[in-house]
Enzyme design. Sequence first.
Site: not given
Ligand code: NAP
Length: 461
Positions: A231, A265
């Site tokens: 997601e 999102c």
């Molecule tokens: P993010 O950096 O991708 O973080 C999300 C989760 O993934 C965190 O637990 C993070 O851990 C972990 N993570 C980060 N990089 C990773 C990697 N390379 N490998 C494995 N795990 C990893 O996302 P964000 O920027 O905090 O959140 C916002 C994003 O999420 C936006 O793009 C938003 O649209 C999306 N989102 C999507 C949905 C949906 O249902 N489609 C819902 C909500 C949010 P750490 O915190 O330790 O880095």
Amino acid sequence: MAIATTNPVTGEVIRTFEELTAEQLDDKLERAAAAARSYRLTSVEQRAQWLNQAADVLEKDADDVSRMITTEMGKTLRAAREEVAKCVHGLRFYAAHGPDFLRDLRNDAGNVGAKECFVTYQPIGVVLAVMPWNLPLWQAMRFAAPALLAGNVGVLKHASNVPQCALYMERLFREAGFPDDVFQTLLISARRVEEVLRDDRVAAATLTGSEPAGRSVGGIAGDVIKKVVLELGGSDPFIVMPSTDLDRATDVAVRARTLNNGQSCINGKRFFVHEDVAEAFLEKFTAKMAALVVGDPMEDATDVGPLATESGRADVEAYVDDAVGKGATVLTGGRRPDRPGWFFPPTVLTGITDEMKMFHEEVFGPVAQVWTVASLQEALEIANGHPYGLGSNLWSEDRAERDLFVRDVQSGMAFINGNTTSYPEIPFGGVKRSGYGRELSDLGMREFMNAKTVWIGQDAA
Ligand code: NAP
């Protein structure tokens, strides 16, 4: 990123947490695998009862948990309370309907030369959930409630800035009566996700987060041939046609763009307004965005709190500066206020072109891009040109326009005349680079199940 609670209103680090050591992580995975062996054999009625008990515990803790959410990531306390209430509803929903979602699917046995033929849904084991901070309880719950009802075991790697919410999830399920280790939180950094996903004791993964994180987890899951649900980001279109009631549409447009301080999102992010009503829309929408109260999220009067992290605010600012530098017009907002904390005002921009970064990417903050279009077809063409396809939104009283929108919009969800929202009752997910797979409803629950085909031949004469 350090694992810590940092108050986005002040920038103050409130509490830091140690990461699990290699031995502690190994121990937790061993416990999860052991729990999976026995938990899968518990009855679905028993699991439903535990889920209902979890709903009771969460209801009792609602006030403290809501404050914890607001403290860790800055959404308004009002929004945090709504999030907790939604989790309670979600737990009760899966307790009530999950058993029905898991019923066997009967096939026509005669067609395949069998006495009996059916598909039975069985749990697949330990599922790793990598979750974001923006709805720190709901994102984790919408994985956990269906997964636990289905007989799977969860290990949660939550975002590093919401460790208290992460630890609460584990406590909640334990206090509700679930067997030990059926749901555990792993306090680990993102770079250790790979090790967990490659571990043979883990059967599958779900990730909600950014596109780079999805690309990494999807790639690893492919390499080890494990099921994964992704997601990812969204830049949802919000299309307004002349037949709609503009007062209602602009009320919802403001909510769509600023919900969760603009960090959802499925926030409406790109607004396509028909030229016949563009001027009136912009006047109403800009006035309502400008009137929002930005401030301490604990205060009842606040509509929009700070962004969750300093880097998140810097990203939003960079998108706006890039667009303005390339000719976009700011109708309201656009600049960070002169105060501590990671605030950014509700912002309305026009004159977006494809040279600007925000045209192609996702702005995770309260920044609305407004286009004037000559037709629904033009709106759909620009909307569908984006690499993401999560949610989408149309405002129209015209039947033909609604039909065209539903048929043509490239998104996992199409909402008409109402705000795009997730509900436990209906599937949630995207297409294109917004990811694949579905969460919620019966579809979401079945993502992490073995749909086992059972064929039973005729008895010997
Ligand atoms: P993010 O950096 O991708 O973080 C999300 C989760 O993934 C965190 O637990 C993070 O851990 C972990 N993570 C980060 N990089 C990773 C990697 N390379 N490998 C494995 N795990 C990893 O996302 P964000 O920027 O905090 O959140 C916002 C994003 O999420 C936006 O793009 C938003 O649209 C999306 N989102 C999507 C949905 C949906 O249902 N489609 C819902 C909500 C949010 P750490 O915190 O330790 O880095």
